[in-house]
Design an enzyme around this catalytic site. Sequence first.
Site, PDB file in Angstrom:
ATOM      1  N   ASP A 290      -2.031  -4.867  -5.999  1.00 35.31           N
ATOM      2  CA  ASP A 290      -2.943  -4.183  -4.854  1.00 35.31           C
ATOM      3  C   ASP A 290      -4.310  -4.976  -5.105  1.00 35.31           C
ATOM      4  O   ASP A 290      -5.061  -4.466  -6.203  1.00 35.31           O
ATOM      5  CB  ASP A 290      -2.811  -2.883  -4.845  1.00 35.31           C
ATOM      6  CG  ASP A 290      -3.741  -2.242  -3.771  1.00 35.31           C
ATOM      7  OD1 ASP A 290      -4.604  -2.932  -3.195  1.00 35.31           O
ATOM      8  OD2 ASP A 290      -3.266  -1.288  -2.952  1.00 35.31           O
TER       9      ASP A 290
ATOM     10  N   TYR B   7      -4.117   4.618  -5.890  1.00 32.18           N
ATOM     11  CA  TYR B   7      -4.444   5.356  -4.867  1.00 32.18           C
ATOM     12  C   TYR B   7      -3.225   6.397  -4.716  1.00 32.18           C
ATOM     13  O   TYR B   7      -2.207   6.294  -4.950  1.00 32.18           O
ATOM     14  CB  TYR B   7      -4.359   4.497  -3.663  1.00 32.18           C
ATOM     15  CG  TYR B   7      -4.655   5.125  -2.654  1.00 32.18           C
ATOM     16  CD1 TYR B   7      -5.435   6.302  -2.148  1.00 32.18           C
ATOM     17  CD2 TYR B   7      -3.695   5.000  -1.431  1.00 32.18           C
ATOM     18  CE1 TYR B   7      -5.573   6.744  -0.804  1.00 32.18           C
ATOM     19  CE2 TYR B   7      -3.687   5.806  -0.135  1.00 32.18           C
ATOM     20  CZ  TYR B   7      -4.671   6.366   0.266  1.00 32.18           C
ATOM     21  OH  TYR B   7      -4.765   7.040   1.418  1.00 32.18           O
TER      22      TYR B   7
ATOM     23  N   ARG C  70       8.106  -7.254  17.589  1.00 29.09           N
ATOM     24  CA  ARG C  70       8.181  -6.454  16.364  1.00 29.09           C
ATOM     25  C   ARG C  70       8.643  -7.705  15.425  1.00 29.09           C
ATOM     26  O   ARG C  70       8.347  -7.533  14.401  1.00 29.09           O
ATOM     27  CB  ARG C  70       9.463  -5.640  16.448  1.00 29.09           C
ATOM     28  CG  ARG C  70      10.006  -5.001  15.102  1.00 29.09           C
ATOM     29  CD  ARG C  70      10.623  -3.769  15.140  1.00 29.09           C
ATOM     30  NE  ARG C  70      11.812  -3.682  16.259  1.00 29.09           N
ATOM     31  CZ  ARG C  70      12.834  -4.229  16.080  1.00 29.09           C
ATOM     32  NH1 ARG C  70      12.959  -4.892  14.887  1.00 29.09           N
ATOM     33  NH2 ARG C  70      13.718  -4.194  17.019  1.00 29.09           N
TER      34      ARG C  70
ATOM     35  N   LYS D 146      -9.792  -1.824   4.801  1.00 29.83           N
ATOM     36  CA  LYS D 146     -11.020  -1.801   3.992  1.00 29.83           C
ATOM     37  C   LYS D 146     -11.821  -3.218   4.331  1.00 29.83           C
ATOM     38  O   LYS D 146     -12.342  -3.179   5.202  1.00 29.83           O
ATOM     39  CB  LYS D 146     -10.395  -1.875   2.621  1.00 29.83           C
ATOM     40  CG  LYS D 146      -9.533  -0.490   2.358  1.00 29.83           C
ATOM     41  CD  LYS D 146      -9.958   0.549   2.878  1.00 29.83           C
ATOM     42  CE  LYS D 146      -9.196   2.052   2.630  1.00 29.83           C
ATOM     43  NZ  LYS D 146      -7.650   1.903   3.012  1.00 29.83           N
TER      44      LYS D 146
END
Length: 379
Positions: A170, A98, A46, A195
């Site tokens: 972004d 978004y 982690r 993406k």
Amino acid sequence: MKFETKVIHGGTQEDPYTGAITTPIYQTSTYHQQTLGGHAKYEYTRGENPTRFALESVMAAIENGTDGFAFSSGMAAIHATMSLLKAGDHIVMANDVYGGTFRLVNRILTDLGITFTAVDTADSVALQEAIKPTTKMVYLESPSNPLMHVTDIAEAARIAHDSGAIAVVDNTFASPYNQNPLDLGADVVIHSGTKYLGGHADVLSGFVIVKDAELAERIKFIQMSIGAVLSPQDSYLVQRSIKTLALRVQRHNENAMALAEFLNNHPKVAKVYFPGLPGTPDYEIARRQMRGFGGMMSIELQPGLDVKQFVENLDVFLLAESLGGVESLIEVPAIMTHASIPRDIRLANGIKDELVRISVGIEDIDDLIADMTKGLDAL
């Protein structure tokens, strides 16, 4: 190194333990400690994993940052970045972000005492007027999702810094190949790696990249504490894909430019939203701060034409959410990606019910234009 070399040789590529050219998948959750409290670089996946570290270093390199952090999705990366804020802080946010980003801010962060104002960040006057004494973050997309608005990142960063806030961009739609917001003054760059970085519609991922040491320490602590880290397997897949990022995005750019010009001259298309079209409001800024115009666009059909009939009569363009893959996709934001935004807010921000968003893939451009012609002829 130039970008095309960075994606292959940037950051940590060669495995330091075996010399393997491709970083192996270290599929482990924990690491042997030789002495009590004597762990070296790796303790628990982690917090640390060699495969993820290799990917993070490449991301830092291609965004011209110093530190990169990989998350399990783009939304996890956005959530981690907004976790820099506390109750009483204020965000100035782009008004056509978004839908998932809007949902996070509007329905989760507000319950934690964080407030926001949504404005057209491409309008520097409106952006400046939205700043409050409590503003700690200016958050924007450029180009934006789904209207392709281009914000002057340097100006937005200046406004943010003058008020003591950080500028977050972004950069998913542009990709690092076309744009590097850190070079323009941004403090934090975010990507949905699902993406263009992943590029093959087979992996979820998200990234945060910074070049300030204090911000890097804070993001690292948040990443480890919240725990939405990218798995070793997925880290391997994204790093593999990044090696061809330059080749893929170059083709996305070329295809999108050709398709935008075709659609802009089609009698059944009322409007094309694409920053590469000269004469559009976003063109001059895009040309100044981007190296390419990207593979994303949106269109509006002429009034009275059936959007549903159009998107369902295509063969090469697949009706699906997401973007940035090698395959061309098409979707209707009002029903799909931006459905979580209340209709009155969505319409006020220009996201109409008939708006169609297109992710242009890397297929042969003649086939893409033929498929669009078929769909439009069906109307």
